[in-house]
Write a protein that holds these residues in place. Structure first.
Motif, PDB file in Angstrom:
ATOM      1  N   ASN A  41       0.829  -1.194   0.000  1.00  0.00           N
ATOM      2  CA  ASN A  41       0.000   0.000   0.000  1.00  0.00           C
ATOM      3  C   ASN A  41       0.872   1.257   0.000  1.00  0.00           C
ATOM      4  O   ASN A  41       0.610   2.216  -0.724  1.00  0.00           O
ATOM      5  CB  ASN A  41      -0.910  -0.037   1.239  1.00  0.00           C
ATOM      6  CG  ASN A  41      -1.992   1.003   1.171  1.00  0.00           C
ATOM      7  OD1 ASN A  41      -2.410   1.379   0.086  1.00  0.00           O
ATOM      8  ND2 ASN A  41      -2.423   1.474   2.319  1.00  0.00           N
ATOM      9  N   ASN A  74       3.942   1.402  -1.044  1.00  0.00           N
ATOM     10  CA  ASN A  74       4.638   1.452  -2.338  1.00  0.00           C
ATOM     11  C   ASN A  74       3.723   2.030  -3.427  1.00  0.00           C
ATOM     12  O   ASN A  74       4.157   2.812  -4.267  1.00  0.00           O
ATOM     13  CB  ASN A  74       5.092   0.040  -2.712  1.00  0.00           C
ATOM     14  CG  ASN A  74       5.992   0.045  -3.919  1.00  0.00           C
ATOM     15  OD1 ASN A  74       6.876   0.878  -4.026  1.00  0.00           O
ATOM     16  ND2 ASN A  74       5.757  -0.868  -4.832  1.00  0.00           N
ATOM     17  N   ASP A  75       2.427   1.623  -3.352  1.00  0.00           N
ATOM     18  CA  ASP A  75       1.474   2.140  -4.344  1.00  0.00           C
ATOM     19  C   ASP A  75       1.283   3.652  -4.210  1.00  0.00           C
ATOM     20  O   ASP A  75       0.977   4.331  -5.185  1.00  0.00           O
ATOM     21  CB  ASP A  75       0.111   1.443  -4.184  1.00  0.00           C
ATOM     22  CG  ASP A  75       0.169  -0.001  -4.646  1.00  0.00           C
ATOM     23  OD1 ASP A  75       1.146  -0.346  -5.338  1.00  0.00           O
ATOM     24  OD2 ASP A  75      -0.738  -0.783  -4.291  1.00  0.00           O
ATOM     25  N   LEU A  76       1.420   4.148  -2.959  1.00  0.00           N
ATOM     26  CA  LEU A  76       1.204   5.581  -2.729  1.00  0.00           C
ATOM     27  C   LEU A  76       2.516   6.366  -2.711  1.00  0.00           C
ATOM     28  O   LEU A  76       2.571   7.483  -2.211  1.00  0.00           O
ATOM     29  CB  LEU A  76       0.440   5.779  -1.414  1.00  0.00           C
ATOM     30  CG  LEU A  76      -1.022   5.326  -1.440  1.00  0.00           C
ATOM     31  CD1 LEU A  76      -1.648   5.421  -0.070  1.00  0.00           C
ATOM     32  CD2 LEU A  76      -1.828   6.136  -2.438  1.00  0.00           C
ATOM     33  N   THR A  77       3.571   5.739  -3.232  1.00  0.00           N
ATOM     34  CA  THR A  77       4.836   6.470  -3.382  1.00  0.00           C
ATOM     35  C   THR A  77       4.916   6.978  -4.823  1.00  0.00           C
ATOM     36  O   THR A  77       4.819   6.200  -5.765  1.00  0.00           O
ATOM     37  CB  THR A  77       6.038   5.559  -3.066  1.00  0.00           C
ATOM     38  OG1 THR A  77       5.949   5.178  -1.705  1.00  0.00           O
ATOM     39  CG2 THR A  77       7.353   6.290  -3.295  1.00  0.00           C
ATOM     40  N   VAL A  78       5.057   8.305  -4.933  1.00  0.00           N
ATOM     41  CA  VAL A  78       5.035   8.906  -6.273  1.00  0.00           C
ATOM     42  C   VAL A  78       6.463   9.168  -6.744  1.00  0.00           C
ATOM     43  O   VAL A  78       7.283   9.638  -5.989  1.00  0.00           O
ATOM     44  CB  VAL A  78       4.232  10.217  -6.227  1.00  0.00           C
ATOM     45  CG1 VAL A  78       4.193  10.863  -7.591  1.00  0.00           C
ATOM     46  CG2 VAL A  78       2.839   9.937  -5.718  1.00  0.00           C
ATOM     47  N   ALA A 120       4.743   8.880   0.222  1.00  0.00           N
ATOM     48  CA  ALA A 120       6.155   9.228   0.054  1.00  0.00           C
ATOM     49  C   ALA A 120       6.367   9.800  -1.336  1.00  0.00           C
ATOM     50  O   ALA A 120       5.561   9.582  -2.236  1.00  0.00           O
ATOM     51  CB  ALA A 120       7.020   7.988   0.249  1.00  0.00           C
ATOM     52  N   ARG A 180       9.585  10.333  -4.247  1.00  0.00           N
ATOM     53  CA  ARG A 180      10.979  10.031  -4.591  1.00  0.00           C
ATOM     54  C   ARG A 180      11.718  11.328  -4.906  1.00  0.00           C
ATOM     55  O   ARG A 180      11.110  12.286  -5.412  1.00  0.00           O
ATOM     56  CB  ARG A 180      11.032   9.106  -5.804  1.00  0.00           C
ATOM     57  CG  ARG A 180      10.531   7.721  -5.518  1.00  0.00           C
ATOM     58  CD  ARG A 180      10.791   6.777  -6.688  1.00  0.00           C
ATOM     59  NE  ARG A 180      10.113   5.505  -6.464  1.00  0.00           N
ATOM     60  CZ  ARG A 180       8.891   5.230  -6.906  1.00  0.00           C
ATOM     61  NH1 ARG A 180       8.232   6.122  -7.610  1.00  0.00           N
ATOM     62  NH2 ARG A 180       8.333   4.067  -6.647  1.00  0.00           N
TER      63      ARG A 180
END
Lengths: 178, 73
Positions: free
Chosen positions: A172, A174-178, B42, B44
């Motif tokens: 979850n 990871n999915d919300l990491t842009v 988050a 990057r």
């Protein structure tokens, strides 16, 4: 995901379905056996596994109902266990395995496995206790022979379910990491 | 989360649409939307770098820390 893994999962799904159907048939047969043993005990010899518990019934009716209750509940739980396994295998997406649904299914499987293990263990101890009072419970041993294996399996599955829950959180995130 | 994303403010200042920014930073519209609405967990450094380059601004212009903002349920 590799093709061989996909094939393994499809094969596992088929095997789980076969076991589920087999366990449903067994549960149904045991239920029929139980009903016949109450209303037409003379035909029990011709039914599934020739499970004749008339000696126990004649000695103590409550011991008979208790033992049959254990047999039926273990059988029903095993069938339900494999139903949940088939559900899990058919819904599992190998591209994104860490889903709330998969985590919930594995947790459910671990609880059902633990229930089967505990009920089998109690049933075995009860049957052993009844032998001291002259009950012949030897033919029933096969219904609760693997209680410890089920309890151990439940513990392993619970650990896997906990890892899956953490995996869901990570996916979850990871999915919300842009 | 007390981190506020002011991407929409910077986009308005630069008069840039979401589609245009999406093309410039090579991010999907859905990902930009996640960032714009503050749902992102988050970001990057590469994304931040690309956005700053496209909008000609500093990371501080896009991200802001505000203590009084309560966490969403």
């Amino acid at each position: 995901m590799s093709k061989s893994n996909n094939f393994v999962f499809q094969a596992l799904n088929v095997v789980a379905w076969i076991i589920f159907i087999g366990l449903c048939i067994e549960t149904g047969a045991l239920l029929v056996n139980f009903v016949y043993s109450l209303f037409k005990p003379e035909v029990v010899h011709n039914l599934y596994q020739k499970l004749d518990l008339s000696q126990i019934y004649n000695l103590n009716k409550w011991a008979y109902f208790g033992l049959y209750g254990f047999i039926l509940s273990i059988s029903v739980l095993k069938a339900y266990l494999f139903y949940v396994v088939t559900e899990l295998l058919s819904k599992l997406d190998l591209e994104e395995p860490f889903s709330i649904s998969a985590s919930g299914h594995i947790t459910k499987i671990s609880y059902i496995t633990l229930s089967v293990g505990i009920i089998s263990y109690i049933a075995r101890q009860t049957a052993m206790g009844l032998t001291h009072y002259g009950f012949d419970t030897a033919p029933l041993g096969k219904f609760w022979a693997d209680s410890k294996a089920f309890i151990l399996m439940a513990a392993v599955l619970y650990v896997i379910a906990s890892i899956f829950r953490r995996g869901v959180e990570l996916q979850n995130e990871n999915d919300l990491t842009v | 989360m007390p981190i506020i994303v002011n991407l929409d403010v910077m986009m308005a200042r630069r008069k840039m649409s979401l589609n245009e920014l999406s093309e410039k930073v090579d991010l999907t519209l859905s990902n930009l939307s996640i960032l714009k609405t503050g749902k992102a967990k988050a970001i990057r450094f590469t994304t931040l770098d690309a956005i700053c380059k496209a909008l000609d601004c500093q990371p501080g212009d896009i991200l802001e820390y505000r203590e009084d903002v309560k966490e969403e349920a």
